[in-house]
Design an enzyme around this catalytic site. Structure first.
Site, mmCIF file in Angstrom:
data_model
loop_
_atom_site.group_PDB
_atom_site.id
_atom_site.type_symbol
_atom_site.label_atom_id
_atom_site.label_comp_id
_atom_site.label_asym_id
_atom_site.label_seq_id
_atom_site.Cartn_x
_atom_site.Cartn_y
_atom_site.Cartn_z
ATOM 1 N N ASN A 79 -1.248 -35.849 6.488
ATOM 2 C CA ASN A 79 -1.626 -35.263 7.725
ATOM 3 C C ASN A 79 -0.964 -33.991 7.851
ATOM 4 O OD1 ASN A 79 -2.222 -34.416 10.575
ATOM 5 N ND2 ASN A 79 -0.247 -35.812 11.329
ATOM 6 N N GLY A 80 -1.721 -32.669 8.079
ATOM 7 C CA GLY A 80 -0.930 -31.532 8.224
ATOM 8 C C GLY A 80 -1.619 -30.419 7.201
ATOM 9 N N ARG A 85 -6.555 -39.238 16.745
ATOM 10 C CA ARG A 85 -6.230 -38.035 16.128
ATOM 11 C C ARG A 85 -7.144 -37.182 15.340
ATOM 12 N NH1 ARG A 85 -0.729 -37.986 16.187
ATOM 13 N NH2 ARG A 85 -0.630 -36.536 14.473
ATOM 14 N N HIS A 95 -16.717 -10.666 42.146
ATOM 15 C CA HIS A 95 -16.326 -9.270 40.972
ATOM 16 C C HIS A 95 -17.050 -9.310 39.695
ATOM 17 C CE1 HIS A 95 -13.701 -7.634 43.816
ATOM 18 N NE2 HIS A 95 -13.005 -8.726 44.421
ATOM 19 N N LYS A 118 -6.576 -35.415 19.494
ATOM 20 C CA LYS A 118 -6.088 -35.689 20.674
ATOM 21 C C LYS A 118 -4.675 -34.597 20.209
ATOM 22 C CE LYS A 118 -4.174 -37.723 24.251
ATOM 23 N NZ LYS A 118 -4.637 -37.296 25.313
ATOM 24 N N GLU A 177 -8.372 -27.216 35.365
ATOM 25 C CA GLU A 177 -8.390 -28.300 34.715
ATOM 26 C C GLU A 177 -9.682 -29.302 35.095
ATOM 27 O OE1 GLU A 177 -6.826 -29.542 32.363
ATOM 28 O OE2 GLU A 177 -6.719 -31.818 32.571
ATOM 29 N N TRP A 230 -9.416 -35.368 10.492
ATOM 30 C CA TRP A 230 -9.877 -34.329 11.340
ATOM 31 C C TRP A 230 -10.120 -33.119 10.687
ATOM 32 C CZ3 TRP A 230 -8.605 -29.028 12.931
ATOM 33 C CH2 TRP A 230 -9.378 -28.769 14.157
ATOM 34 N N LYS A 259 -12.200 -30.398 32.245
ATOM 35 C CA LYS A 259 -12.568 -31.972 31.826
ATOM 36 C C LYS A 259 -14.278 -32.031 31.567
ATOM 37 C CE LYS A 259 -9.638 -33.504 30.920
ATOM 38 N NZ LYS A 259 -8.424 -32.922 30.789
ATOM 39 N N GLU A 280 -15.206 -30.459 28.329
ATOM 40 C CA GLU A 280 -14.944 -31.274 26.878
ATOM 41 C C GLU A 280 -15.536 -32.355 26.763
ATOM 42 O OE1 GLU A 280 -10.705 -31.823 26.313
ATOM 43 O OE2 GLU A 280 -10.609 -32.274 28.386
ATOM 44 N N CYS A 291 -5.473 -35.878 12.332
ATOM 45 C CA CYS A 291 -5.362 -36.682 11.065
ATOM 46 C C CYS A 291 -4.433 -37.972 11.511
ATOM 47 C CB CYS A 291 -5.244 -36.269 9.888
ATOM 48 S SG CYS A 291 -6.103 -35.067 9.181
HETATM 49 C C1 F6R Z 1 -7.596 -31.417 27.213
HETATM 50 C C2 F6R Z 1 -6.360 -31.665 26.635
HETATM 51 C C3 F6R Z 1 -5.907 -30.532 25.677
HETATM 52 C C4 F6R Z 1 -4.553 -30.675 25.609
HETATM 53 C C5 F6R Z 1 -4.063 -29.417 24.539
HETATM 54 C C6 F6R Z 1 -2.472 -29.698 24.488
HETATM 55 O O1 F6R Z 1 -7.899 -32.578 27.871
HETATM 56 O O2 F6R Z 1 -5.801 -32.646 26.340
HETATM 57 O O3 F6R Z 1 -6.475 -29.378 26.218
HETATM 58 O O4 F6R Z 1 -3.760 -30.470 26.854
HETATM 59 O O5 F6R Z 1 -4.573 -29.832 23.279
HETATM 60 O O6 F6R Z 1 -2.124 -30.877 24.102
HETATM 61 P P1 F6R Z 1 -0.398 -31.234 23.883
HETATM 62 O O7 F6R Z 1 -0.396 -31.422 25.724
HETATM 63 O O8 F6R Z 1 -0.461 -32.607 23.326
HETATM 64 O O9 F6R Z 1 0.589 -30.058 23.611
#
Ligand code: F6R
Length: 613
Positions: A101-102, A27, A508, A608, A485, A75, A489, A492, A2
């Site tokens: 937010n929270g 957010r 395995h 995010k 990673e 969110w 990517k 997601e 949010c």
């Molecule tokens: C994936 C991504 C998330 C963040 C995770 C941690 O692309 O961005 O997996 O890495 O939510 O977020 P932070 O680094 O802000 O604690």
């Protein structure tokens, strides 16, 4: 999760709120809403879905006039994304409007009490409870600030709140606990926001509010109070990055813009910390005596930041000869971790707000470990709470899928590894110099992974494979960690089922899933393990998989014997190689998502900054 924004001044509030929300949409983007003082009344507009829906509803803000207002992009946590659950929420009589937010953990208990007192509710949210609680106290005390203070005293959980009161048309109140909130000073106007980009167009002078802080402000004046409602002086900081950093600058998406910013972000993170061939970490206070006592290092984080931790294990163990355990913050916090004064906890977070990571940090501190945070967002909760912090100077990262924050976090791991190894004499001067030399040119080598020719090739492969159903990423040693990673990517942002495995592990179990048309992305940059990974590639090709390989230029000829589709990256020191390998994996995911018509910067169900457990 949010985003909130508030404006109080002489200009029309609604367009400023919409503009601010557009910068905060990363957010959360389930719904959006604003509340503006219009002709002496609190007028609310809200709409489910993207901000564009709200903007259309109120003609870009022109349909609601007034110079004071609050806005929210959501969110969903409590209650489905819907118009009625959207913020701002009004108290029953319409006297109080709140954006939040929270999460209010005791909202059900508070709601029951308010219902007993005769209040009725129309949404499923915890925020409507806050609005009604403030109104309850306001009706008793007739003072806006005191009512907010008393209501907030009842709340358990996390909150950043922006609050308006019908009887105070020139005042706004904001409070913060465990959710980010900044206050912005303008000329004859003032702002609140969850993050700097929302107000950077109007002011650079900001206060990062601390937990328990409350600000009561008009357009000309702001009074700050601490958790005990005592007046406090706050330090005004000047934001030194430019608004263009938070805009797309001609790119179709933030993600591809941020990928192209990686050389600059890496340079910005590394170059101030390497002087005369030495790593200089002025930011931290880890003495030689302390480092000599360390018996174990935990790296605690979530998502991509955790994958930096997985790479960190290889890098730190190789250079410092100390056991390193990467662990997910959500697991660490409830695992009764074995740690004490001889344990260093490295906490990694782009946002500096991730709830699990923050709780893990508190747990580590409680158990007596020293905490060293790697954070991108200045002044964030994790940066403030850790014993030491090293910032990644990546600039604002807006795309939900991280790219430049990931690569700069990795750079900080290299610096920490060299710093500790040098102090402990676990690295030879020659090896130290070889790594530093490569760090100095890492940005240039990353740029070589982003040439027009390289991007064209990635696009070509994206066209070959964008319709696959399943993908597997395989590699060995650091390549296996970077596969985690690369795979994240792809899943997601392109919504392709994807998994990452250490190449030797495939036989395995997971190899039974390989069939005609499965995509296997084989990363093979580690010289001494190259042949072994190629053997694993042969195994999956024999079962019908399409293989796309990533390796260094020196293996160009060899890899072609086994893999038809190949992306080459320049060579660097083996420990730094993941910084180059990840670039084609990020761009591949981007172009696959583009071809699949996905909403790249705002993938479904994600946000995010993950401030819930
Ligand atoms: C994936 C991504 C998330 C963040 C995770 C941690 O692309 O961005 O997996 O890495 O939510 O977020 P932070 O680094 O802000 O604690």
């Amino acid at each position: 999760m949010c985003g909130i924004v508030g404006y109080l001044g002489n200009r029309q509030a609604a367009p400023i709120l919409l503009d601010g929300l557009a910068k905060l949409e990363y957010r959360g983007y389930d719904s959006a809403g604003i509340c503006v003082f219009s002709d002496g009344k609190l007028k609310v507009a809200k709409a489910k879905g993207r901000l564009a829906n709200l903007s259309g509803l109120i003609d870009g803000g022109r349909a609601i006039s007034g110079t004071v207002g609050i806005g929210h992009t959501r969110w969903a946590t409590h209650g489905a994304p819907s118009d009625v659950n959207s913020h701002p929420h009004m108290a029953e009589s319409g006297k109080i409007a709140v954006v939040h937010n929270g999460i209010i953990e005791n909202y059900l208990k508070l709601k029951e009490e308010l219902v007993r007192k005769g209040k009725t509710f129309c949404s499923e949210t915890d925020t409507e409870v806050v609005a009604n609680l403030i109104e309850y106290y306001y009706d008793r005390e007739k003072d806006f600030a005191e009512a907010v203070r008393d209501a907030v005293g009842q709340l358990e959980g996390s909150y950043a709140l922006g609050i308006l009161c019908q009887d105070y048309p020139d005042t706004m109140i904001a409070v913060k606990k465990e959710s980010p909130l900044i206050f912005g000073f303008g000329e004859g106007e003032n702002f609140i926001a969850s993050d700097v980009p929302a107000i950077l167009r109007y002011t650079r002078r900001v206060v990062y509010l601390d937990d328990g802080d409350m600000v009561v402000f008009t357009k000309d004046e702001a009074k700050f109070y601490d958790a005990f409602f005592d007046p406090v002086e706050k330090k005004i900081e000047t934001v030194d990055w430019d608004i263009s950093a938070a805009e797309k600058g001609g790119y179709p998406h933030f993600m591809i813009k941020e990928i192209h910013e990686e050389p600059k972000a890496i340079r910005g993170t590394l170059s101030p910390r390497i002087r005369d061939g030495r790593v200089v970490l002025d930011d931290i206070e880890l003495s030689k005596e302390y480092l000599e006592k360390i018996r174990r290092i935990y790296i605690v984080a979530c998502g991509s930041s955790y994958y930096v931790g997985c790479l960190g294990k290889y890098i730190l163990e190789k250079t410092c000869r100390i056991p390193v355990e990467p662990i997910l913050a959500s697991e660490f916090r409830y695992s009764e971790p074995v740690l004490g004064e001889d344990t260093l906890c490295i906490i990694i977070s782009q946002s500096g707000e991730t709830a699990d990571t923050k709780a893990a940090l508190e747990e580590a501190k409680k158990r007596g470990a020293r905490t060293l945070a790697i954070v991108n967002v200045v002044g964030s909760a994790i940066a403030k709470a850790a014993d030491d912090v090293i910032y990644t100077w990546a600039g604002p990262e807006i795309a939900v899928a991280t790219t430049k924050a990931f690569t700069t976090q990795l750079c900080v791991i290299y610096l920490i590894a060299l710093y500790i190894a040098d102090n402990l004499n676990t690295i030879s001067p020659k090896e130290y110099a070889a790594i530093v030399d490569e760090l100095m040119v890492l940005d240039q080598k990353v740029a070589l992974c982003l040439t027009a020719e390289k991007i064209e090739k990635i696009r070509y492969y994206a066209e070959q494979y964008f319709s696959v159903r399943d993908a597997f990423f395989i590699g060995r040693n650091v390549d296996s960690a970077i596969c985690l990673e690369g795979s994240l990517k792809l899943k997601e942002i392109a919504y392709i089922h994807s998994e990452a495995y250490a190449a030797g592990e495939l036989k395995h179990g997971p190899i039974s899933l390989i069939e005609e048309g499965t995509l296997v992305v084989a990363v093979a940059t580690v010289d001494q393990l190259f042949d072994k990974t190629m053997s694993n590639v042969k195994e999956v090709r024999a079962r019908g998989a399409d293989v796309f390989g990533v390796t260094t230029e020196k293996h160009a000829e060899e890899i072609k014997k086994t893999v038809p589709s190949v992306i080459l990256v320049p060579e660097t020191h083996p420990l730094l190689q993941p910084s180059l390998t990840i670039i084609p994996l990020q761009t591949f995911a981007y172009y696959v998502a583009l071809l699949r018509g996905c909403d790249i910067d705002k993938p479904k169900n994600l946000a995010k900054s993950v401030t819930v457990e």
